[in-house]
Design an enzyme around this catalytic site. Sequence first.
Site, mmCIF file in Angstrom:
data_model
loop_
_atom_site.group_PDB
_atom_site.id
_atom_site.type_symbol
_atom_site.label_atom_id
_atom_site.label_comp_id
_atom_site.label_asym_id
_atom_site.label_seq_id
_atom_site.Cartn_x
_atom_site.Cartn_y
_atom_site.Cartn_z
ATOM 1 N N LEU A 1 -6.647 -1.304 -2.631
ATOM 2 C CA LEU A 1 -5.657 -1.743 -3.622
ATOM 3 C C LEU A 1 -5.502 -3.261 -3.588
ATOM 4 C CD1 LEU A 1 -2.878 0.887 -2.743
ATOM 5 C CD2 LEU A 1 -4.713 1.117 -4.424
ATOM 6 N N VAL B 1 0.831 -1.203 0.000
ATOM 7 C CA VAL B 1 0.000 0.000 0.000
ATOM 8 C C VAL B 1 0.868 1.256 0.000
ATOM 9 C CG1 VAL B 1 -1.728 1.282 1.327
ATOM 10 C CG2 VAL B 1 -1.886 -1.212 1.138
ATOM 11 N N CYS C 1 -5.412 -9.724 3.625
ATOM 12 C CA CYS C 1 -6.504 -8.788 3.937
ATOM 13 C C CYS C 1 -7.815 -9.458 4.355
ATOM 14 C CB CYS C 1 -6.760 -7.889 2.732
ATOM 15 S SG CYS C 1 -5.264 -7.068 2.181
ATOM 16 N N THR D 1 -1.956 -3.636 9.875
ATOM 17 C CA THR D 1 -2.768 -3.784 11.097
ATOM 18 C C THR D 1 -3.118 -5.273 11.191
ATOM 19 O OG1 THR D 1 -4.737 -3.198 9.790
ATOM 20 C CG2 THR D 1 -3.732 -1.449 11.118
ATOM 21 N N THR E 1 -5.982 -0.135 7.155
ATOM 22 C CA THR E 1 -7.331 -0.559 7.552
ATOM 23 C C THR E 1 -7.415 -0.556 9.075
ATOM 24 O OG1 THR E 1 -7.444 -1.910 5.571
ATOM 25 C CG2 THR E 1 -8.997 -2.447 7.331
ATOM 26 N N PHE F 1 -16.051 -11.878 -8.523
ATOM 27 C CA PHE F 1 -15.982 -12.684 -7.302
ATOM 28 C C PHE F 1 -17.038 -13.785 -7.277
ATOM 29 C CE2 PHE F 1 -12.755 -11.048 -4.312
ATOM 30 C CZ PHE F 1 -12.167 -10.178 -5.221
HETATM 31 C C1 UGA Z 1 -8.353 -7.345 -1.264
HETATM 32 C C2 UGA Z 1 -9.386 -6.413 -1.907
HETATM 33 O O1 UGA Z 1 -9.829 -6.955 -3.176
HETATM 34 C C3 UGA Z 1 -8.823 -5.003 -2.127
HETATM 35 O O2 UGA Z 1 -9.844 -4.155 -2.624
HETATM 36 C C4 UGA Z 1 -8.340 -4.478 -0.761
HETATM 37 O O3 UGA Z 1 -7.793 -3.190 -0.869
HETATM 38 C C5 UGA Z 1 -7.265 -5.429 -0.224
HETATM 39 O O4 UGA Z 1 -7.858 -6.740 -0.066
HETATM 40 C C6 UGA Z 1 -6.829 -4.871 1.118
HETATM 41 O O5 UGA Z 1 -7.644 -4.823 2.036
HETATM 42 O O6 UGA Z 1 -5.708 -4.368 1.197
HETATM 43 P P1 UGA Z 1 -6.306 -8.792 -2.187
HETATM 44 O O7 UGA Z 1 -6.098 -9.264 -0.792
HETATM 45 O O8 UGA Z 1 -5.143 -8.393 -3.005
HETATM 46 O O9 UGA Z 1 -7.288 -7.523 -2.209
HETATM 47 O O10 UGA Z 1 -7.033 -10.010 -2.920
HETATM 48 P P2 UGA Z 1 -8.291 -10.232 -3.895
HETATM 49 O O11 UGA Z 1 -7.887 -10.070 -5.292
HETATM 50 O O12 UGA Z 1 -9.456 -9.463 -3.428
HETATM 51 O O13 UGA Z 1 -8.560 -11.796 -3.622
HETATM 52 C C7 UGA Z 1 -8.891 -12.247 -2.302
HETATM 53 C C8 UGA Z 1 -9.077 -13.749 -2.269
HETATM 54 O O14 UGA Z 1 -10.272 -14.124 -2.961
HETATM 55 C C9 UGA Z 1 -7.950 -14.551 -2.931
HETATM 56 O O15 UGA Z 1 -7.651 -15.658 -2.120
HETATM 57 C C10 UGA Z 1 -8.545 -14.986 -4.258
HETATM 58 O O16 UGA Z 1 -7.977 -16.167 -4.770
HETATM 59 C C11 UGA Z 1 -9.990 -15.185 -3.865
HETATM 60 N N1 UGA Z 1 -10.931 -15.110 -5.005
HETATM 61 C C12 UGA Z 1 -11.159 -13.938 -5.632
HETATM 62 C C13 UGA Z 1 -11.601 -16.259 -5.394
HETATM 63 O O17 UGA Z 1 -11.429 -17.350 -4.815
HETATM 64 N N2 UGA Z 1 -12.514 -16.165 -6.413
HETATM 65 C C14 UGA Z 1 -12.757 -14.993 -7.057
HETATM 66 O O18 UGA Z 1 -13.627 -14.986 -7.983
HETATM 67 C C15 UGA Z 1 -12.059 -13.851 -6.655
#
Ligand code: UGA
Length: 438
Positions: free
Chosen positions: A149, A13, A255, A87, A122, A244
């Site tokens: 992000l 970040v 996160c 955090t 956060t 998602f």
């Molecule tokens: C997430 C949020 O998407 C960001 O908006 C936020 O800023 C960030 O957390 C944070 O709080 O800093 P991130 O942790 O990079 O971002 O991951 P995501 O891309 O959101 O994926 C999260 C989880 O969901 C992963 O394990 C991914 O594999 C899973 N996922 C995502 C699925 O299993 N299926 C999907 O269709 C999408």
Amino acid sequence: MSEVIGVIGAGYVGAATAAGFAHLGYSVAVVDTDAAKVDGILCGRSGLTEPGLDDLIEAAHENSTITASTSYSVLTDATIVFVCVPTPMRSDGAADLTFIDTALSGVEPYLEPDDVVVLKSTVPVGTGDAVAERLGSAGVHVVNNPEFLREGHTVEDFLAPDRVVVGGDPAAIKRVTALYRSLHSPIVEVDRASAELAKYACNSFLALKLSFVDELATLAERVGADITEVTDVMAHDDRIGSHFLSPGPGWGGSCFPKDTRALISTATSVERPMRTLAAAVDANEAQTQRIAALIADRLDEPDAAVTLLGLTFKAGTADLRESPALDIALTLSKQGVRVFAHDPTITSAESLVARMPLENPADPSQPTLPVILADPYALDVDTRVIAIVTEWNDYRSLQWSLVAARCPHAVVIDTRGIVDAALVRSAGLQLYRIGIAE
Ligand code: UGA
């Protein structure tokens, strides 16, 4: 453009925020306790595998618009300071604010009246008010500006955000929103508590959606349906949306797991329990264990080995924190299974150990780490299960005939729905896809 930006923390970040503001023309000073990160920035590098990030930092370095130090004194001239420190989760599920406290103590001596401290980390509801109280007597303003992000997309998300959320004292909000004005993204001004809660709400809602889809996939398998067809129908409904909706081995990362638990903790502490979210967290743990059990069930001989394709929590990042793939590897190895793994971001056993988010990877009571394969075809001949756990593009187009030549009796388990089923089957391999009745 008279504001000078300070950034505390050079993780995903902080680095993206610093690089982004430098790209927008601001002069930026970064402080981090990690000398390697600081040295990297001073040489024009982030040290992170984030597309586009090094280009921005290198450009800022060449234009002398970015500097960095392990000393907070680098923030002396900063007029707006962004706090971008982790955090993490405490053992009771609540957010640990130690790094926020340390960051504030570090910057306090360099703050002047009318400076603005922006909480981008956060933080639980009430944190911004407490910080405003702490810094108010020095005439310093406090604004909450939560980050949205995604790892692997931090630059893109910084430069083209869906929205910029700001909460706090109105005069300071004006100065913070002015920094983002040239991005032409919606700016949502809210009160401080709402800004704080909204960040948790977004991550938690997405986690909830995923847990629903993961459970739906299990049900689809059982009743003879196809989850891809079911979610396609759902995605046509604008009220549901198309994002998602892909089932997987469970959601992870630095996160979602901590933010869902922190929101549950906040809700419980004020006696307003969030039952839906607690159920989503339970379902997520069950999903990862279900995949581990699916794999274990297919191991018919004592020597049978498993190869996991992918170890990071999602594709496009080198991050192993709260990775379901790693949980599956460790669960199986605790059962005595020989586990091998390939991941495009992990080249050797040493690089895995160096990045393991375990307390003490050398501790003999920790389960054995997977053996790292140099390429996905270097399979142990006793491999009985090849499980795709992270959706790296490399695994979409594997040459299944090479896999079958080495391990003709292996079952391919696709937890991400990325393989071409016909190609796998035409190589003579069995295929199990989550969410699809075979
Ligand atoms: C997430 C949020 O998407 C960001 O908006 C936020 O800023 C960030 O957390 C944070 O709080 O800093 P991130 O942790 O990079 O971002 O991951 P995501 O891309 O959101 O994926 C999260 C989880 O969901 C992963 O394990 C991914 O594999 C899973 N996922 C995502 C699925 O299993 N299926 C999907 O269709 C999408």
